[in-house]
Structure formats: structure tokens, C-alpha cells
Design a protein around this motif. Structure first.
Motif, PDB file in Angstrom:
ATOM      1  N   LEU A 127       1.185  -1.067   0.143  1.00  0.00           N
ATOM      2  CA  LEU A 127      -0.266   0.165  -0.333  1.00  0.00           C
ATOM      3  C   LEU A 127       0.817   1.164  -0.140  1.00  0.00           C
ATOM      4  O   LEU A 127       1.366   1.493   0.690  1.00  0.00           O
ATOM      5  N   LEU A 128       0.555   2.063  -1.213  1.00  0.00           N
ATOM      6  CA  LEU A 128       1.381   3.590  -0.996  1.00  0.00           C
ATOM      7  C   LEU A 128       1.046   3.987  -0.119  1.00  0.00           C
ATOM      8  O   LEU A 128       2.017   4.734   0.633  1.00  0.00           O
ATOM      9  N   GLU A 129       0.358   4.285   0.412  1.00  0.00           N
ATOM     10  CA  GLU A 129      -0.283   5.434   2.105  1.00  0.00           C
ATOM     11  C   GLU A 129       0.864   4.497   3.174  1.00  0.00           C
ATOM     12  O   GLU A 129       1.072   4.892   3.608  1.00  0.00           O
ATOM     13  N   ASN A 150      -2.116   2.388 -10.964  1.00  0.00           N
ATOM     14  CA  ASN A 150      -3.849   2.459 -10.027  1.00  0.00           C
ATOM     15  C   ASN A 150      -4.349   1.897 -11.497  1.00  0.00           C
ATOM     16  O   ASN A 150      -5.131   3.109 -11.616  1.00  0.00           O
ATOM     17  N   THR A 152      -2.041  -1.511  -9.408  1.00  0.00           N
ATOM     18  CA  THR A 152      -1.580  -1.764  -9.254  1.00  0.00           C
ATOM     19  C   THR A 152      -1.218  -2.832 -10.065  1.00  0.00           C
ATOM     20  O   THR A 152      -1.779  -4.030  -9.768  1.00  0.00           O
ATOM     21  N   HIS A 159      -4.973   2.401  -4.992  1.00  0.00           N
ATOM     22  CA  HIS A 159      -4.420   3.511  -3.792  1.00  0.00           C
ATOM     23  C   HIS A 159      -5.008   4.276  -4.056  1.00  0.00           C
ATOM     24  O   HIS A 159      -5.757   4.509  -4.931  1.00  0.00           O
ATOM     25  N   SER A 163      -3.392   9.425  -2.251  1.00  0.00           N
ATOM     26  CA  SER A 163      -2.179   9.239  -1.709  1.00  0.00           C
ATOM     27  C   SER A 163      -0.479   8.586  -3.174  1.00  0.00           C
ATOM     28  O   SER A 163       0.090   9.673  -2.540  1.00  0.00           O
ATOM     29  N   MET A 164      -1.639   9.071  -4.208  1.00  0.00           N
ATOM     30  CA  MET A 164      -0.726   9.472  -5.374  1.00  0.00           C
ATOM     31  C   MET A 164       0.014  10.978  -5.077  1.00  0.00           C
ATOM     32  O   MET A 164       0.618  11.412  -5.575  1.00  0.00           O
ATOM     33  N   GLU A 189     -11.157   6.111  -7.535  1.00  0.00           N
ATOM     34  CA  GLU A 189      -9.118   6.367  -7.110  1.00  0.00           C
ATOM     35  C   GLU A 189      -8.918   6.411  -8.695  1.00  0.00           C
ATOM     36  O   GLU A 189      -7.235   6.643  -9.017  1.00  0.00           O
TER      37      GLU A 189
END
Length: 349
Positions: A127-129, A150, A152, A159, A163-164, A189
Motif C-alpha cells: 500500500l502506497l499510503e 493504479n 497496480t 491506491h 496517496s498519489m 481513485e
């Protein structure tokens, strides 16, 4: 990090598939476009003796722009998303950061152009976050180009938009690979409808519309950035059938059809995951894309045994950041999953 194996970066799921196999390796939905799209394309065959005209290109750009609520000048049509990745070196980044595990084509294109690349490897659950925290999550501050998928590929993680957006920095361009976003119900998202001067969105029409053999996609972004990407491109970069396909699949009725397909894919995925788990297979979740990432004791042996049974699955060892034992499976309807489950029971894990 040591040397980078370009052959692994170049590997794609189609290399796993032989004619007649049940295909869980490639994420294309179906073997051919829907009948209405085939008819649209067939109707243009009589025009192939002429070069594509500017009007067709403008019409396709306008259709894409209307589909995402953008201006036509914010659209750059592509011969597939792979062409978009091949263009990234034209931005002349001093340092590119690729968020992994992810699709390897952008890293390959940048490395082959001599661009320095930093790998930002997310730990499970990818998870990017969770990786961002109070800093940039391992993305070097000096990176002036960042690429993230995204949802991914191959983790099937979706994500959050915020976050991005936290990857943005002055002087940096963030590239979001949304090749599978139209397989997400509601396209949640997605940043495709938002105009940021430093964010590029890459879309593919290959997967949902079964157009892998036609090569269709597009960039969405700031006109100045798109002009840099387009510089030096060959004349007539897209043919008549590609332009027709892009315009056709951007129409409101086509978008509605793709969303119905996305809902079907989500239902198939939700049914497929517990069946895999019943076999003792570890399935990574959350999974939101049209594919799932699995882990088994000996992935390479299982892949070969399934191939002997006429079933193709995607090896996972070519994705940077994945530990041994991973395979990627395209989401398929129940009948094909029946064959996969039966084959795994027969060959064992």
C-alpha cells in the motif's frame, strides 16, 4: 542493488501462452473485441488506401476528452500504453523513481535510454499510503519523475488518490499508469478527470476491449508536457483503425458497457479468491484489479505443471520487489476457474 536483468523487465504474460491454452497469464478480457466494435472497425477497411486524416485524429481526441471531462489539448493518443512508456525519456529526467512491485515496461524504457532509475519497493501489503508516513515513502527527493500504477500490476492494489497526490513535488512529474482503471467499477481513485500540471495519466484500451493486436491508448496531461512527449514522433503515429477504436470506446454507451464489464470482473474475482484459498493458496488482498497475486511453495514448478495441463499463468519473479513463490492470475469466469482448480488439485502445489 547490483546489475539489472533487462530480460526480466522485458518479460510479459503473452510469453507464457501457447495456442489452445486456457489463458490466466494475460489480462486481456476475451479473445476479440465485441461484435459492435468489430463492425465499426470493419466499416473502415475500405479506407485503408488513404493516410489517416487530421479530422479523424481530432475526433478521437475530442471523444477521449469528453469521456474524461478534459480539453482535447490535454489528450495525446498513443499506439498502446507501451508507446507512452517509451516516450518518458523525452522528458529528460535526471532521476526517475519507479514504485514497485509494478509493471516493468516504464523502468525498461527509462534504463535503455540511459536514465538513472531508483526502485521504490513497497512491502506487503504493497500500500502506497502505508509507505508514505511523514516522508516521501522512499522516493528520493531528487527524483523529478515518479511512476506508479493504479490499480497496480501485479499486486491488484488500488491506491487512494490522495496517496498519489502526496508524491507531487516542485519540478517533479508524477506518471500514474491507469491501464486497468476501466476494469474498476466506478473507476474509483482515478485521476483521469483531474487536471494537474505535473500529473500524467496513462490509459490503455487493450485489456477491457480485447485490442491487444491493434495497440490503442492515450496520455492525459498538461499540453506543454504532452508536447514534450510528442516531440520527434513519426508522422501518422496512429492508423485509421486505431483512431476509430479510440473514438468508439470513448463514447458514452461504450463507457457504460465497460463499467458493466468491470462489475462482472469484480464478481468473478470475488468468487475466484475463496476457491483458490480452499486449495491452500495464499491470495494477496485487497485485490481490486482484473487479476490476483498468489503465493505458493514452488511457483515455478506449479507454473510448469499447469502449462503441461494446457493452462498458462504469469510468473511473478520478473516483478521487482516480489519474494519467491508468486504468480499472477487473470480473473476469469467460473468455467475457466473450474479447469484451473481441477488442474491444481491434480498436479498439487
Amino acid at each position: 542493488m547490483g546489475s539489472v536483468d533487462h530480460a526480466k523487465l522485458r518479460h510479459h504474460g503473452d510469453a507464457e501462452v501457447r495456442p489452445g491454452m486456457v489463458d490466466f497469464a494475460v489480462n486481456v478480457q476475451g479473445s476479440a473485441p465485441p461484435e459492435w466494435l468489430r463492425e465499426r472497425l470493419a466499416a473502415r477497411l475500405g479506407e485503408l488506401g488513404r493516410y489517416p486524416d487530421a479530422g479523424a485524429e481530432q475526433a478521437a481526441r475530442a471523444a477521449v476528452a469528453a469521456r474524461h471531462g478534459r480539453r482535447p489539448e490535454e489528450v495525446l493518443l498513443l499506439a498502446g500504453a507501451a508507446e507512452g512508456f517509451a516516450m518518458l525519456p523525452r522528458l529528460h529526467p535526471a532521476l526517475a523513481a519507479i514504485v514497485h512491485p509494478s509493471f516493468t515496461e516504464p523502468e525498461l524504457a527509462l534504463r535503455e535510454a540511459g536514465v538513472p532509475v531508483a526502485r521504490v519497493v513497497l512491502e506487503p501489503p504493497y500500500l502506497l499510503e502505508s509507505a508514505l508516513g511523514s516522508d516521501s515513502g522512499g522516493v528520493p527527493e531528487a527524483a523529478d519523475l515518479v511512476v506508479v500504477g493504479n490499480p497496480t500490476n501485479p499486486t491488484s492494489v488500488l491506491h487512494p488518490v490522495q496517496s498519489m497526490l502526496r508524491l507531487r513535488r516542485p519540478g517533479r512529474i508524477v506518471v500514474v499508469d491507469e491501464a486497468f482503471q476501466d476494469a474498476i467499477p466506478g473507476e474509483t481513485e482515478s485521476l483521469a478527470g483531474e487536471a494537474y500540471p505535473d500529473v500524467l495519466i496513462l490509459r490503455s484500451l487493450t485489456k477491457t476491449w480485447a485490442l491487444a493486436g491493434l495497440r490503442c491508448g492515450y496520455f492525459l496531461g498538461d499540453p506543454e508536457v504532452l508536447a514534450r512527449l510528442n516531440q520527434g514522433r513519426a508522422h501518422w503515429p496512429l492508423g485509421t483503425l486505431q483512431l476509430e477504436a479510440i473514438a468508439a470506446t470513448s463514447a458514452p454507451e461504450a463507457v457504460a458497457q465497460s463499467q458493466r464489464k468491470a462489475e462482472s470482473i469484480a464478481a468473478d474475482r470475488d468468487a475466484m479468491i475463496p476457491r483458490l484459498r480452499e486449495l491452500g493458496i495464499e491470495v494477496h488482498e485487497p485485490a481490486r484489479g482484473p487479476f490476483v497475486l498468489i503465493r505458493v511453495p514452488d511457483a515455478e514448478l506449479l507454473r510448469k505443471r499447469l502449462a503441461d495441463k494446457g493452462i498458462a499463468v504469469r510468473r511473478g519473479d520478473t516483478f521487482p520487489g516480489l519474494e519467491p513463490g508468486h504468480l499472477r492470475l487473470a480473473v476469469r469466469p467460473a468455467g475457466e476457474v473450474d479447469r484451473l482448480v481441477a488442474a491444481i488439485r491434480e498436479v498439487g502445489l
